[in-house]
Design a protein around this motif. Structure first.
Motif, PDB file in Angstrom:
ATOM      1  N   LEU A  46      37.340  52.319  33.709  1.00  0.00           N
ATOM      2  CA  LEU A  46      37.535  50.937  34.151  1.00  0.00           C
ATOM      3  C   LEU A  46      36.464  50.023  33.565  1.00  0.00           C
ATOM      4  O   LEU A  46      36.760  48.904  33.121  1.00  0.00           O
ATOM      5  N   ALA A  47      35.214  50.495  33.540  1.00  0.00           N
ATOM      6  CA  ALA A  47      34.114  49.679  33.009  1.00  0.00           C
ATOM      7  C   ALA A  47      34.318  49.365  31.530  1.00  0.00           C
ATOM      8  O   ALA A  47      33.990  48.263  31.065  1.00  0.00           O
ATOM      9  N   VAL A  48      34.850  50.339  30.795  1.00  0.00           N
ATOM     10  CA  VAL A  48      35.100  50.134  29.369  1.00  0.00           C
ATOM     11  C   VAL A  48      36.330  49.260  29.145  1.00  0.00           C
ATOM     12  O   VAL A  48      36.337  48.371  28.297  1.00  0.00           O
ATOM     13  N   ALA A  49      37.375  49.513  29.952  1.00  0.00           N
ATOM     14  CA  ALA A  49      38.664  48.850  29.716  1.00  0.00           C
ATOM     15  C   ALA A  49      38.789  47.491  30.396  1.00  0.00           C
ATOM     16  O   ALA A  49      39.748  46.763  30.129  1.00  0.00           O
ATOM     17  N   ILE A  50      37.827  47.120  31.250  1.00  0.00           N
ATOM     18  CA  ILE A  50      37.965  45.873  32.019  1.00  0.00           C
ATOM     19  C   ILE A  50      38.102  44.659  31.103  1.00  0.00           C
ATOM     20  O   ILE A  50      38.829  43.707  31.421  1.00  0.00           O
ATOM     21  N   ALA A  51      37.424  44.696  29.959  1.00  0.00           N
ATOM     22  CA  ALA A  51      37.554  43.579  29.014  1.00  0.00           C
ATOM     23  C   ALA A  51      38.987  43.450  28.529  1.00  0.00           C
ATOM     24  O   ALA A  51      39.488  42.337  28.305  1.00  0.00           O
ATOM     25  N   GLY A  88      25.599  37.611  30.386  1.00  0.00           N
ATOM     26  CA  GLY A  88      25.805  38.191  31.714  1.00  0.00           C
ATOM     27  C   GLY A  88      25.917  39.701  31.676  1.00  0.00           C
ATOM     28  O   GLY A  88      25.352  40.400  32.531  1.00  0.00           O
ATOM     29  N   SER A  89      26.638  40.232  30.685  1.00  0.00           N
ATOM     30  CA  SER A  89      26.786  41.691  30.556  1.00  0.00           C
ATOM     31  C   SER A  89      25.441  42.352  30.263  1.00  0.00           C
ATOM     32  O   SER A  89      25.165  43.451  30.753  1.00  0.00           O
ATOM     33  N   ALA A  90      24.607  41.664  29.470  1.00  0.00           N
ATOM     34  CA  ALA A  90      23.327  42.247  29.061  1.00  0.00           C
ATOM     35  C   ALA A  90      22.336  42.356  30.210  1.00  0.00           C
ATOM     36  O   ALA A  90      21.514  43.280  30.236  1.00  0.00           O
ATOM     37  N   ILE A  91      22.404  41.434  31.165  1.00  0.00           N
ATOM     38  CA  ILE A  91      21.417  41.442  32.255  1.00  0.00           C
ATOM     39  C   ILE A  91      22.011  41.939  33.574  1.00  0.00           C
ATOM     40  O   ILE A  91      21.346  41.887  34.602  1.00  0.00           O
ATOM     41  N   ALA A  92      23.237  42.442  33.531  1.00  0.00           N
ATOM     42  CA  ALA A  92      23.911  42.882  34.760  1.00  0.00           C
ATOM     43  C   ALA A  92      23.088  43.948  35.487  1.00  0.00           C
ATOM     44  O   ALA A  92      22.696  44.956  34.881  1.00  0.00           O
ATOM     45  N   PRO A  93      22.817  43.759  36.803  1.00  0.00           N
ATOM     46  CA  PRO A  93      22.004  44.731  37.549  1.00  0.00           C
ATOM     47  C   PRO A  93      22.796  45.939  38.047  1.00  0.00           C
ATOM     48  O   PRO A  93      22.219  46.967  38.356  1.00  0.00           O
ATOM     49  N   GLU A  94      24.111  45.802  38.142  1.00  0.00           N
ATOM     50  CA  GLU A  94      24.951  46.917  38.604  1.00  0.00           C
ATOM     51  C   GLU A  94      26.344  46.778  37.986  1.00  0.00           C
ATOM     52  O   GLU A  94      26.661  45.786  37.342  1.00  0.00           O
ATOM     53  N   VAL A  95      27.169  47.795  38.184  1.00  0.00           N
ATOM     54  CA  VAL A  95      28.399  47.926  37.412  1.00  0.00           C
ATOM     55  C   VAL A  95      29.425  46.833  37.718  1.00  0.00           C
ATOM     56  O   VAL A  95      30.159  46.400  36.823  1.00  0.00           O
ATOM     57  N   ASN A  96      29.499  46.366  38.969  1.00  0.00           N
ATOM     58  CA  ASN A  96      30.500  45.350  39.303  1.00  0.00           C
ATOM     59  C   ASN A  96      30.211  44.026  38.603  1.00  0.00           C
ATOM     60  O   ASN A  96      31.126  43.360  38.105  1.00  0.00           O
ATOM     61  N   ARG A 102      32.143  41.328  31.524  1.00  0.00           N
ATOM     62  CA  ARG A 102      32.977  41.903  30.466  1.00  0.00           C
ATOM     63  C   ARG A 102      34.410  41.370  30.555  1.00  0.00           C
ATOM     64  O   ARG A 102      35.079  41.174  29.543  1.00  0.00           O
ATOM     65  N   PHE A 103      34.860  41.130  31.793  1.00  0.00           N
ATOM     66  CA  PHE A 103      36.187  40.544  31.990  1.00  0.00           C
ATOM     67  C   PHE A 103      36.244  39.144  31.385  1.00  0.00           C
ATOM     68  O   PHE A 103      37.229  38.773  30.735  1.00  0.00           O
ATOM     69  N   PHE A 104      35.174  38.354  31.590  1.00  0.00           N
ATOM     70  CA  PHE A 104      35.106  37.025  30.969  1.00  0.00           C
ATOM     71  C   PHE A 104      35.188  37.138  29.446  1.00  0.00           C
ATOM     72  O   PHE A 104      35.848  36.329  28.786  1.00  0.00           O
ATOM     73  N   GLY A 105      34.507  38.131  28.895  1.00  0.00           N
ATOM     74  CA  GLY A 105      34.581  38.348  27.457  1.00  0.00           C
ATOM     75  C   GLY A 105      35.996  38.674  27.009  1.00  0.00           C
ATOM     76  O   GLY A 105      36.441  38.226  25.953  1.00  0.00           O
ATOM     77  N   GLY A 106      36.697  39.468  27.833  1.00  0.00           N
ATOM     78  CA  GLY A 106      38.086  39.785  27.526  1.00  0.00           C
ATOM     79  C   GLY A 106      38.976  38.554  27.513  1.00  0.00           C
ATOM     80  O   GLY A 106      39.860  38.416  26.653  1.00  0.00           O
ATOM     81  N   LEU A 107      38.746  37.644  28.460  1.00  0.00           N
ATOM     82  CA  LEU A 107      39.500  36.378  28.459  1.00  0.00           C
ATOM     83  C   LEU A 107      39.301  35.643  27.138  1.00  0.00           C
ATOM     84  O   LEU A 107      40.254  35.098  26.567  1.00  0.00           O
ATOM     85  N   SER A 108      38.059  35.627  26.656  1.00  0.00           N
ATOM     86  CA  SER A 108      37.744  34.944  25.398  1.00  0.00           C
ATOM     87  C   SER A 108      38.435  35.601  24.214  1.00  0.00           C
ATOM     88  O   SER A 108      38.992  34.920  23.348  1.00  0.00           O
ATOM     89  N   ILE A 109      38.390  36.943  24.184  1.00  0.00           N
ATOM     90  CA  ILE A 109      39.013  37.671  23.079  1.00  0.00           C
ATOM     91  C   ILE A 109      40.509  37.405  23.038  1.00  0.00           C
ATOM     92  O   ILE A 109      41.087  37.100  21.989  1.00  0.00           O
ATOM     93  N   GLY A 110      41.162  37.537  24.211  1.00  0.00           N
ATOM     94  CA  GLY A 110      42.610  37.329  24.274  1.00  0.00           C
ATOM     95  C   GLY A 110      43.015  35.929  23.869  1.00  0.00           C
ATOM     96  O   GLY A 110      43.959  35.735  23.094  1.00  0.00           O
TER      97      GLY A 110
END
Length: 391
Positions: A46-51, A88-96, A102-110
């Motif tokens: 899920l962490a990898v595919a969330i984007a 945000g992904s680089a400084i994330a303190p925990e997985v959520n 990463r989801f925001f990044g996916g929005l940008s890619i799409g």
């Protein structure tokens, strides 16, 4: 070709660079985040595919703001989201929190996979449309290559995975700034704003027959009876089917699973971590080189010929990769070699053609909707492949 036109095309193609870099950079970080946050197989997937979930939404709805607010304004928001996602992904303190950014990044890619090809196809002169359209794909593979190379050189430093993800913010800021130097597309200005004066100025850079181009754009808005065309109608049945099937089979080739998990795949053949990252960078280099080669052939021999050449190569190389893994008759060298050949065939065919084909197969009045359909299908399939194709 006019220098301003080249600058505009390169600038918008940076959306493709960020697309490729953001997709590929996770390959160097995915094992680290699994260990850091003690993720099980489901959580890791899920962490990898969330984007990719974000890409489906971004691709599905990216055409709406581009029609309402313009191609340029939408691209600026895409660039801003890329910046926020990387930092945000680089400084994330925990997985959520990590998955949210990463989801925001996916929005940008799409969204960029919809809007950037539309922009390029609408501003490019017909005789250069294939070459300029493939510049988007060229930037995607360049972004993939840069991500792989940066992952290799950043590996081993403290919190290396955070630097791998955060470095995407640098080209994202450049993309955001350069977009202020690009104009809106003349087609959008005419069809959505009725701004003939500004549209004519832009067309003058791309075609000396300004009046003819303007008339064609205005005429494309309606059919011969003066009624706006509906996208899901019998008239567009063939391009809709072709765009859908092209996007489906592009991903069924397994390209995104290889991009995401290539270091892990190479480690499974017996290569060490550094060798795996270096081999992955080699994949990116071959991908870039053969996309560049395809750029010189796409307008000469046509999209169909490139696809036929690539299809035979993909069938052979994927079969040999599978055989080498499970028969183990060729030793550890066979899988990397056949994957290198696979990437070469993919880059020369499907990788080079897809965004050009989808953007130009639809007429002007439904191009945004057609690009949205093709891109959304592409990313839905990419999500499925990334999940089921996890090593």
């Amino acid at each position: 070709m006019n220098s301003k036109l080249i600058l505009w095309s390169i600038t918008v193609s940076l959306g493709g660079f960020l697309f490729g870099m953001d997709v590929a950079v996770i390959s160097g970080a995915e094992q680290d985040i699994q260990r850091l946050w003690n993720l099980n197989t489901l959580q890791h997937g899920l962490a990898v595919a969330i984007a990719l979930y974000g890409t489906v939404i971004g691709a599905g709805f990216g055409g709406l703001p581009s029609d309402k607010f313009g191609r340029k304004r939408t691209l600026q928001w895409i660039a801003f989201l890329f910046i926020i996602s990387a930092l945000g992904s680089a400084i994330a303190p925990e997985v959520n929190t990590f998955m949210l950014f990463r989801f925001f990044g996916g929005l940008s890619i799409g969204a960029s996979s919809v809007v950037a090809p539309i922009y390029i196809s609408e501003i490019a002169p017909p005789k250069y449309r294939g070459r300029m359209g493939i510049s988007f794909q060229l930037n995607i593979v360049l972004g993939i290559l840069v991500a792989y190379v940066s992952n290799y050189f950043l590996a081993g430093i403290p919190d290396d995975w955070r630097w791998m993800l955060g470095i995407v913010a640098i080209p994202a800021v450049l993309f955001f700034v350069l977009l202020f130097l690009t104009p809106e597309t003349p087609r959008w200005l005419i069809l959505h704003k009725g701004n003939m004066v500004e549209a004519r100025k832009i067309i003058a850079y791309t075609d000396p027959q300004v009046d003819k181009v303007v008339d064609e754009i205005v005429q494309s808005k309606t059919d011969q009876h003066g009624v706006e065309d509906k996208f899901f109608s019998k008239k567009f049945k063939t391009p809709i089917l072709l765009a859908f099937l092209f996007a489906v089979f592009n991903q069924l080739s397994g390209i995104n699973a290889i991009i995401y998990y290539s270091p892990r795949i190479f480690e499974m053949t017996g290569l060490g971590t550094n060798s795996s990252l270096l081999s992955t960078a080699g994949l990116g280099a071959i991908n870039f080189a053969f996309t560049l080669l395809a750029m010189n052939f796409i307008d000469r021999i046509g999209r169909r010929t490139l696809m036929l050449i690539g299809s035979f190569g993909l069938i052979f190389t994927l079969a040999m990769v599978s055989y080498s893994f499970y028969a183990a008759n060729f030793g550890g060298w066979a899988v990397p070699v056949f994957l290198f050949i696979y990437i070469a065939f993919f880059a020369f065919s499907q990788g080079a053609v897809i965004w050009v084909f989808i953007s130009e197969i639809f007429p002007n009045q439904v191009r945004a909707k057609g690009q949205t359909l093709g891109s959304a299908t592409h990313w839905i399939m990419a999500t499925i492949i990334a999940i089921v194709g996890q090593p």
